[in-house]
Structure formats: C-alpha cells, structure tokens
Design an enzyme around this catalytic site. Structure first.
Site, short mmCIF file in Angstrom:
data_model
loop_
_atom_site.label_atom_id
_atom_site.label_comp_id
_atom_site.label_asym_id
_atom_site.label_seq_id
_atom_site.Cartn_x
_atom_site.Cartn_y
_atom_site.Cartn_z
N PRO A 99 0.80 -1.10 0.21
CG PRO A 99 -0.15 -1.13 2.24
CD PRO A 99 0.71 -2.16 1.22
CD GLU A 126 1.25 -5.17 11.80
OE1 GLU A 126 1.34 -3.94 11.65
OE2 GLU A 126 0.50 -5.70 12.02
NE ARG A 164 -10.26 -6.78 -19.13
CZ ARG A 164 -10.44 -5.56 -20.10
NH1 ARG A 164 -9.31 -4.91 -20.12
NH2 ARG A 164 -11.13 -5.49 -20.67
CG ASP A 179 -12.44 -2.24 -21.49
OD1 ASP A 179 -13.59 -2.01 -21.46
OD2 ASP A 179 -11.72 -3.09 -21.13
C1 9D3 Z 1 -1.15 -3.36 9.58
C2 9D3 Z 1 0.13 -2.70 8.85
N1 9D3 Z 1 -0.23 -1.49 8.11
C3 9D3 Z 1 0.47 -0.31 9.03
C4 9D3 Z 1 0.15 0.98 8.33
C5 9D3 Z 1 0.51 -1.37 6.93
C6 9D3 Z 1 0.10 -2.48 6.08
C7 9D3 Z 1 0.65 -3.43 5.40
C8 9D3 Z 1 0.36 -4.30 4.69
C9 9D3 Z 1 -1.49 -2.54 5.55
C10 9D3 Z 1 -1.96 -3.34 4.80
C11 9D3 Z 1 -0.87 -4.36 4.34
C12 9D3 Z 1 -1.54 -5.33 3.34
N2 9D3 Z 1 -1.77 -4.68 1.99
C13 9D3 Z 1 -1.16 -5.10 0.90
O1 9D3 Z 1 -0.32 -5.92 1.03
C14 9D3 Z 1 -1.18 -4.56 -0.47
C15 9D3 Z 1 -2.06 -3.24 -0.66
C16 9D3 Z 1 -3.15 -2.47 0.05
O2 9D3 Z 1 -3.22 -2.70 1.24
N3 9D3 Z 1 -3.66 -1.74 -0.68
C17 9D3 Z 1 -3.64 -1.41 -1.82
N4 9D3 Z 1 -2.79 -1.99 -2.53
C18 9D3 Z 1 -1.91 -3.04 -1.88
S1 9D3 Z 1 -0.76 -3.74 -2.56
C19 9D3 Z 1 -0.41 -4.75 -1.37
#
Ligand code: 9D3
Length: 258
Positions: A99, A126, A164, A179
C-alpha cells in the site's frame, strides 16, 4: 511467447480465483500465460518452518522473515530463466505489492504487460523485513489508497488486468481497445449499454440506438462518453486533448443542463 507470472505467497490457494474462472482461466489453458506460486513456508529451513518473527524495536504484529522469501525469489527467478533459455535470458523483475507505493494506472498496466515475465512478492502481517525489499525488489506497486489484508488480491488484480490485454484473450479485441481509460478513448469513461428486451421494468432503450443509423449511433455514444466523464470523472477530461467535434458535443451537453 507465453507470459510467465510467478507469485511468492503464503496463500497460493487464493490464486485459484484467476486460474479456475473466466477469461484468465481460458488464457491459461491456451498457454497465453502461465502461473507458478511459491510458498515461502516451503523454503523455511527450521523445524517449525517459521516464516515470520517479532519486530525488532517492539510493537504489534509480526514481520515476514527475509531468508525464506529470498530463497523463494531465487527459485522463481531460476525457473523463469530455465524456461526462457532458448529465447533471451533477462532476469524477470521482482514486483512488491504494497500500500506504500504509487497506485497503478491503466498506463502502468500496459507497461507492465510488456515484460516477458514477472515475480510478484505478496506481503502479509505488518510487512516484510526491509533488507529483503532493498536487496531483491525492482518495483513497488499499490492498487489504490485503501487497506487490504495482504498483497495477494493486489497481485491478482494486476495479473487479471494484464492478461486481458494479451493478444487473443478477449472474444472481441475491440472491447479492450474501447474500454474506459484506454488510450483509444483518450482516457474517457465508456458509454452505457443496452440489450433486449426493448422495454424492461417500464424503461425503454434510447431511440438513437434503435434507429439503425450508424453515424447517429456513434455520435450519440461519443456524446455519452463525454457527458459521463464530465459528470463522474472531470479529472479525466482535463488531461485529454479535446477535438473540435468533442468541444461541439460538450457544448450541446452544456446547453441541455440549463
Ligand atoms: C497493519 C500494517 N499497516 C500499518 C500501517 C501497513 C499495512 C501493510 C500491509 C497495511 C496493509 C497491508 C496489506 N496490504 C497489501 O499488502 C497491499 C495493498 C493494500 O493494502 N492496498 C492497496 N494496494 C496494495 S498492494 C499490497
């Protein structure tokens, strides 16, 4: 050439979702792409096959250990290079789903799909020991500003969006070209669609579509593309170069609003 996608994941069963259904499944059967999942647990060397541990410095949750992920990435890269032996032996890029990256766009998907193969690294808990990311990751991608439970769904989103686009995957290649977001529509949204019956739930089909006048239908659709984009995603209109015809249609839309 068959695209090779390898995924490092603690939950390989999740990928049945794209392997067992829909256009992604058909494309797998036709060897348009191939999928191999690698479970880091299979690369853990201790008695309990440990893949996570407590964070240095304290705090909640667990962190994925570097070494099992490192060994899994090695195995995935080695296998891709073995497969590609007859062709070119470039190392596939390692993509970390997180993220904490720039959210992917349509343009990003179109760049990514040019690669002959990719290794996707899916985090859980985490996150992953930062040293593994620094040592092995080429590219970090998010799918949007909201929180998932792990990288798996994000990896599947990317794979689905890429597959796709590959030649022969969609029944009608036009549907990928036309699209929403595609460059062929200048990054605008799609027009609405209708099918039989002509009256459903008291609602009719726009008369323009029933006219059989192809030029009229094309103009009506273009107008709805512009109207929709203006209403729902004005940010997309700003970045597109508007033609004289589009400006005229936008003017008509503007008149109608009054
Ligand atoms: C609980 C840990 N968080 C602390 C701020 C950080 C966190 C790490 C990993 C929150 C979520 C995640 C899991 N998400 C992904 O691995 C992820 C993701 C996402 O959550 N949103 C958008 N794109 C992606 S790509 C991988």
């Amino acid at each position: 050439m068959t695209k090779q996608y390898d995924v490092i994941t603690l939950f390989p069963e999740m990928f049945d979702a794209i392997a067992d259904s829909g256009v992604t499944r058909r494309a797998l059967d036709e060897k348009v792409w191939a999928l191999t999942c690698w479970n880091p647990r299979d690369f853990a060397t201790d008695k309990y096959r440990t893949i996570d541990d407590r964070p240095f410095g304290g705090g909640p949750g667990m962190v994925m250990k570097a070494e099992p992920l490192n060994a899994a990435i090695d195995a995935a890269i080695q296998r891709q290079q073995d497969l590609q032996l007859a062709h070119f032996t470039n190392k596939p890029k390692v993509v970390h789903l997180t993220p904490q990256a720039r959210p992917i766009t349509d343009a990003g998907i179109r760049q990514l799909v040019e690669e002959p193969g990719l290794v996707f690294l899916c985090g859980r808990y985490e996150g992953i020991d930062e040293r593994l990311i620094e040592a092995r990751v080429d590219l970090e991608i998010s799918i949007g500003d909201y929180v998932l439970s792990g990288g798996e769904l994000a990896a599947m989103v990317l794979i689905d969006a890429m597959v796709r686009l590959l030649p022969g995957v969609l029944n009608t290649p036009e549907s990928a070209i036309e699209d929403s977001f595609s460059p062929a529509r200048d990054g605008y949204l799609d027009h609405p669609h209708y099918t039989r019956p002509e009256v459903w739930n008291g609602a009719t089909v726009p008369t323009e579509l029933m006219s059989g006048n192809h030029a009229g239908i094309a103009k009506w659709r273009r107008k709805l593309v512009l109207e929709r984009t203006l209403k729902r995603r004005p940010d997309l209109l700003d970045s597109a170069g508007l033609s004289k015809e589009d400006l005229k249609l936008l003017n008509e839309i503007h008149q109608k609003q009054k």
